[in-house]
Design a protein around this motif. Structure first.
Motif, mmCIF file in Angstrom:
data_model
loop_
_atom_site.group_PDB
_atom_site.id
_atom_site.type_symbol
_atom_site.label_atom_id
_atom_site.label_comp_id
_atom_site.label_asym_id
_atom_site.label_seq_id
_atom_site.Cartn_x
_atom_site.Cartn_y
_atom_site.Cartn_z
ATOM 1 N N SER A 63 0.719 -1.198 0.013
ATOM 2 C CA SER A 63 -0.068 0.016 0.046
ATOM 3 C C SER A 63 1.024 1.257 0.042
ATOM 4 O O SER A 63 0.641 2.129 -0.842
ATOM 5 N N GLY A 64 2.007 1.259 0.855
ATOM 6 C CA GLY A 64 2.748 2.486 1.020
ATOM 7 C C GLY A 64 3.713 2.364 -0.349
ATOM 8 O O GLY A 64 4.213 3.724 -0.435
ATOM 9 N N MET A 65 3.954 1.323 -0.869
ATOM 10 C CA MET A 65 4.833 1.345 -2.043
ATOM 11 C C MET A 65 4.167 2.056 -3.212
ATOM 12 O O MET A 65 5.036 2.773 -3.947
ATOM 13 N N ILE A 66 2.912 1.866 -3.384
ATOM 14 C CA ILE A 66 2.238 2.558 -4.391
ATOM 15 C C ILE A 66 2.215 3.964 -4.207
ATOM 16 O O ILE A 66 2.116 4.755 -5.030
ATOM 17 N N GLN A 91 2.000 1.498 -10.463
ATOM 18 C CA GLN A 91 2.324 2.643 -9.757
ATOM 19 C C GLN A 91 3.545 2.427 -8.671
ATOM 20 O O GLN A 91 4.386 3.074 -8.471
ATOM 21 N N ALA A 92 3.351 1.257 -8.167
ATOM 22 C CA ALA A 92 4.518 0.743 -7.216
ATOM 23 C C ALA A 92 5.875 0.881 -8.016
ATOM 24 O O ALA A 92 6.758 1.444 -7.332
ATOM 25 N N PHE A 93 5.825 0.400 -9.320
ATOM 26 C CA PHE A 93 7.215 0.055 -9.856
ATOM 27 C C PHE A 93 7.497 1.648 -10.018
ATOM 28 O O PHE A 93 8.795 1.740 -9.854
ATOM 29 N N ASP A 94 6.727 2.484 -10.528
ATOM 30 C CA ASP A 94 7.298 3.881 -10.759
ATOM 31 C C ASP A 94 7.672 4.551 -9.562
ATOM 32 O O ASP A 94 8.624 5.257 -9.865
ATOM 33 N N GLN A 95 7.212 4.363 -8.389
ATOM 34 C CA GLN A 95 7.634 4.800 -7.331
ATOM 35 C C GLN A 95 9.105 4.328 -7.057
ATOM 36 O O GLN A 95 10.008 5.124 -6.473
ATOM 37 N N LEU A 96 9.362 2.879 -7.011
ATOM 38 C CA LEU A 96 10.572 2.526 -6.771
ATOM 39 C C LEU A 96 11.643 3.188 -7.784
ATOM 40 O O LEU A 96 12.755 3.409 -7.495
ATOM 41 N N VAL A 97 11.420 3.235 -9.022
ATOM 42 C CA VAL A 97 12.331 3.769 -9.982
ATOM 43 C C VAL A 97 12.348 5.427 -9.633
ATOM 44 O O VAL A 97 13.766 5.643 -9.687
ATOM 45 N N ASN A 98 11.440 6.239 -9.460
ATOM 46 C CA ASN A 98 11.614 7.171 -9.003
ATOM 47 C C ASN A 98 12.587 7.581 -7.731
ATOM 48 O O ASN A 98 13.506 8.396 -7.403
ATOM 49 N N HIS A 99 12.453 6.555 -6.825
ATOM 50 C CA HIS A 99 13.448 6.609 -5.809
ATOM 51 C C HIS A 99 14.582 5.812 -5.802
ATOM 52 O O HIS A 99 15.492 5.735 -4.943
#
Lengths: 323, 323, 323, 323
Positions: free
Chosen positions: B42-45, B84-92
């Motif tokens: 949930s927080g990953m997204i 969305q989760a993947f995008d967040q990981l990539v951004n970070h």
């Protein structure tokens, strides 16, 4: 007085053994013989008597439950049963009794004394702390700490999952156990018989906190009339605030067991000594208690018919501390 | 690998924080940056990421629950959510994950890896101990000890009152928690999903013991399909043996909380280190576990689809020890 | 009063965090801002101030130690140091203080008030329970229970091996910790500063018990002037009764830590509320305490110069109960 | 085999009673009579034998210490003493023995068997975990948890006061207790006999951490040759880094007592069963143990002369986790 009996009756509570130990050793100290009567009035009727000496109670001060066991006795509620109990006492040469228990126990002792003249001094042994004539009963402090330790563990999960836990603790007619559990457990709300907080008020409070983005909650609920009371409240809240992840836990019987706390051992010891010395001084139909750190003997009539009031200031504390 | 993320997911279990701490410090030790991801998938997204360093996890090794919180995520079960989760990981800039949880968590990680190629190493964090690929899961030892301490307290009352207690412990599909509780708690009977002991057999055993004048009993019941299972069994026994003073206690959510035991802290630490070093060595879709005191990485597919069997010898132990 | 500060000072004690929490939430409840001052007077001088709100103290009620840390400050004993402390308070707009600690802390506060007029209300935070003006200090009940649990464990070994254990508990100038440990721990002898029992008397008592074929003993010794006092006593006894298998254990610093008991959390909460409301009502140079279950404010001068006396009746209890 | 004896010998350890209970009930289950021999070899020589049945061991599984008591026997080290012991066994019709203890106990049993042919199966009962032939000894898990709980409490104070605590745990020749205490207790340094870390290295590590502005430290020290070892180390450190507020705590004898953990109860039960069934199957001069979750019987010669090695990987863990 040359020989006395000691028994435990009603629900068991931590510290009963520490009290039995104090009774036995005080008797020995004063040169009085002492018999343990097994299973309360039931064993008294059947003559389940055991001679106790100093060594009999070695290594018992820390043990939960009661080595003398406890039981309810329908028969002692009849004249015939009490006659048999009296005959057993006479046969064993027992001249006085120490009764460790609650109001049911003391009521029996009072009637028994009126009919047969056997003096009894009572010791308040119950986790509920609802006895007039003593600030605290034997077992109360332990029960509160046991419940609180459980709440500490549940809060780990409540915080980790942003949940609302409804936790039922013991205490039939009073909030004595619920109040310190709520204050010490960081609860947002406490529901006790004394205040009769409505379910609507509970819902309102939770809804307001939720809006202020508080996400995990503890609601402590006193057992009330019957165990399981909490389930109803939680269901109503779930209905009203579906977004709340509400769970129910009933702490239950663990609250009656376990090694007594230091306070309970000390109290049980003080009262055990006082009970025997009370008997030696001719007392009867009284309960030994500690009020404002002083030893007090209260007539059974008062312990039975007067009500100890829970201080209103505690309710205010819960309100302030959950800000 | 320069930056990794760590999260906890599913039901919380004691030792999760010790594992997070080990993950963080191992990363720091090897010069890798580490982010804590709040509330699992949930927080990953949502991008709830927190940079962690050595000091962030000071004084957490002994704390129950999870400082990273846990939550279920419906959204991660959709392709859109995982995107969305993947995008967040990539951004970070996060290149690998350590997932602390159970099979639900690992299933999500496996699908995620197939779609987006982000490697995950899992850590078995659940009190249920029902994960293939490790002798013990993180939190299991603590949960068993918590349940056992409760049983110890209840036995005080069972003995004092000559009662029969039906005690429900956690463990949905297995007797992993129930078995050591029964053996260590001196239970007469243990009811676990693996053996499906009939209610008739329970009644028969209790009746026989009662006739041999045994008067207090502990029956440990695994939670089974749903909490409260135990109530049904107890009702049937009461009906069949009315002279038995039968009571029910559900240990409940306390089993999930509390400071982890030494074993759980050690296991969590070993696995946390192994998870990070596994990622560094190019592993993915595996869970780190300890089997026969050796570190083992098991593919998520096996942890998910293979079943760890409870040794039959334990059932025999309960039978012998309750003689 | 619009803004207050709170700090902990002197030896830490369990319940200090519960007290800080109560101070913070009571301030918030009444619309007062509150700053935490780190490391007592040392941090006050250095300006280590942290703004606290309701959430800052969430999940701290059960934690041992003090989140505000504690330290001794030589500098605050100088006029120059106190001037700096005052300047810091003025700069931060702090108009009143809650000081959680013991007599050293209160002495500093009293001098500070005389010089600079900043009002302080004190909270009794020390495990030693030797403060005049309150029946119990915050942390005392926890320390006693911690020591008692240790004694329970040691008695397992004492009994198993027929040994005599000399166990030192904390309590510099008083037997407050030693007495309930001795009564609750089933000790044969208790040595406290108040009675100055001679080593000869200890030897005599043990020798008599040994002759009556008692074989395992617990002797509880209050720490006295300095830690390790117990070693000397044990050596003298070994010399005098060589057949006794005598061992020494010093419970030590564990007595200062751990989750506070229910009593300590309740007391800490009551006093934290009272301290803030005392400040609001214009009080200064007083300590909030509970005597006979009633809230009492005692002038620092009395807490510092008057001595709380340990009831002699406790010494008699140890004698009776070790019969 | 119709009648066997069981005894405990050497230092007591938590779980000994659980093992005695398993021995008794397994014997009863198989129709074998069982006698408890009090005080180890000493009671064997004196004929202190007690007939045990299933009820004798009820409610003992959770108790620390040993109900059979333990003692050292100089006399059993003489041929004459062993002859008397043998005569006593013959007189009581005892055909086999279960010896719960450590290598001293097993050495005695081995010599005894060579001279008189009485078969013994051993159970590893010691908190030290230094016995070859089993992954864990009975009492070890409890001792570690007890020490760790103490360390958790001490850390409260260490953190609150920015102190460095040197904490001594038991374990004469090995770091088995120290290692999990260090890992689970968040220690910066662990000193164990296996690695012989120099005092200079300790000082260097602390000095470096201090410079990185870490202010509170835990150093776990294994007892080593004799209790009190830790004092010397701490003194050296204080000398070298005077700005460090260093304190010493010796956990001591509490580590031997207390209710056994779930693991210890389970292990004790498994081994108690295995010991009796081993005797029934004609085994002698072997110790029952669990290696990699499987029951293994190891010749006394191996348990005595072979050394169990502590995994080097644990030392690395302490280094990583204290980053």
């Amino acid at each position: 007085m040359k020989r006395i009996g000691v028994f435990t009756s009603g629900g068991d509570s931590p510290g009963m053994n520490a009290c039995v130990r104090a009774v036995v050793r005080t008797a020995v100290y004063h040169g009085i013989e002492v018999y343990g009567i097994m299973r309360g009035y039931s064993g008294m009727i059947k003559g389940e008597f055991i001679k106790l000496d100093s060594a009999s109670v070695a290594n018992t001060v820390q043990r939960g439950g009661t080595i003398l066991k406890s039981a309810r006795s329908q028969k002692f509620m009849t004249k015939e049963g009490r006659q048999q109990a009296f005959d057993q006492l006479v046969n064993h040469g027992i001249e006085g009794l120490v009764a460790i228990g609650g109001n049911g126990t003391f009521t029996g002792a009072m009637i028994f004394e009126r009919e047969f003249g056997i003096p009894t001094v009572g010791a308040p042994g119950t986790i509920d702390n609802d006895l007039f004539g003593t600030d605290y009963t034997i077992g109360y402090d332990t029960a509160v700490n046991t419940a609180l330790e459980a709440i500490d563990k549940i809060r780990d999960t409540a915080d980790s999952h942003d949940r609302c836990f409804f936790i039922e603790v013991m205490g039939r007619d009073s909030g004595y156990i619920a109040i310190p559990c709520a204050i010490g457990g960081g609860a947002e709300i406490v529901m006790v018989p004394e205040t009769q907080m409505s379910e609507e008020a509970v819902i309102e409070t939770l809804r307001n906190s939720w809006r202020r983005s508080k996400t995990s909650f503890i609601v402590v609920v006193a057992e009330g009339e019957k165990e399981g009371n909490v389930t109803h409240v939680a269901a109503r809240v779930k209905e009203a605030i579906p977004e709340l992840d509400a769970r129910v836990t009933i702490i239950g019987h663990v609250q009656r067991g376990g090694a007594p706390t230091a306070s309970d051992r000390l109290l049980a010891s003080q009262i055990g000594i006082a009970a025997v010395e009370g008997l030696m001084n001719g007392m009867r139909n009284v309960m030994a208690g500690i009020i404002d750190r002083k030893l007090v003997y209260t007539p059974f009539e008062d312990t039975i018919y007067k009500k100890k009031m829970l201080s209103q200031s505690f309710m205010r504390m819960v309100e302030i501390l959950s800000v």
